[in-house]
Design an enzyme around this catalytic site. Structure first.
Site, short mmCIF file in Angstrom:
data_model
loop_
_atom_site.label_atom_id
_atom_site.label_comp_id
_atom_site.label_asym_id
_atom_site.label_seq_id
_atom_site.Cartn_x
_atom_site.Cartn_y
_atom_site.Cartn_z
N ASP A 1 -11.31 35.77 60.31
CA ASP A 1 -11.87 36.30 61.56
C ASP A 1 -10.72 36.52 62.54
O ASP A 1 -9.77 35.74 62.58
CB ASP A 1 -12.87 35.31 62.16
CG ASP A 1 -14.16 35.20 61.35
OD1 ASP A 1 -14.56 36.21 60.75
OD2 ASP A 1 -14.75 34.12 61.34
N ASP B 1 -18.91 40.90 60.28
CA ASP B 1 -19.84 40.20 61.17
C ASP B 1 -20.55 41.18 62.11
O ASP B 1 -21.75 41.07 62.35
CB ASP B 1 -19.11 39.14 62.00
CG ASP B 1 -18.49 38.05 61.15
OD1 ASP B 1 -18.97 37.82 60.02
OD2 ASP B 1 -17.53 37.42 61.62
#
Length: 182
Positions: free
Chosen positions: A128, A154
């Site tokens: 991420d 995401d």
């Protein structure tokens, strides 16, 4: 019979959307990890290329929002298998889809799930990077609800879920029956 379960009218569109999400997700991750070298650039803190937008390097060993972190090999394999089962379920749902919005939404979710599963298979966890700093919003639930680091997969999953919610609330579903004849 298998074709009916795994392939429907909107399947090609959903698969193209999923493939585009996978390409965008994995392309951004490969570039940020291996070309931009985000781990080195963020060693002393986040990089802020735009106001309120930061780049961080976070390895997520769990699922969304870091829930259910798995640090053992069996735990990581379990999350990977769960991702694969969810992906198959999404393919079956896509084959039964009856609208472009459903196919788009399921394609986004499928692509995001596969993108993050590729990370789990490759690295044992999900990479991420992106962070939107909205702490300047002084509304209690908002400034804490959205305080997390995320990736392209995401975003695709969240947008896909919003699309499915919109479809279920405002979409043109067939009526179960004519109430005047019941």
């Amino acid at each position: 019979m298998v074709r009916h379960w795994l392939w429907g009218t909107y399947s090609p569109f959903g698969f193209v959307v999923a493939a585009l999400v996978i390409l965008a997700d994995q392309g951004s991750k490969l570039w940020l990890l291996h070309v931009y070298d985000i781990a080195e650039r963020t060693k002393n803190g986040p990089v802020e290329p735009f106001p309120y937008f930061q780049l961080h390097m976070v390895w997520n060993p769990g699922v969304s929002l870091g829930l259910m972190p798995q640090d053992t090999t069996m735990g990581r394999i379990g999350l990977l298998l769960f991702s694969l089962v969810v992906s198959v379920a999404l393919v079956i749902w896509l084959a039964r889809g009856t609208s472009t919005l459903t196919a788009l939404s399921l394609g986004l979710i499928l692509g995001g799930a596969i993108g993050n599963a590729i990370d789990r298979a490759s690295y044992g966890r999900v990479a991420d990077f992106f962070y939107i700093d909205i702490r300047w919003i002084d509304i209690w639930p908002i400034k804490y609800m959205f305080d997390y680091v995320f990736n392209v997969a995401d975003v695709a999953i969240v947008v896909g879920v919003i699309g499915l919610l919109y479809e279920s609330l405002f979409g043109g579903h067939k009526k179960a029956g004519n109430p005047s004849k019941m």
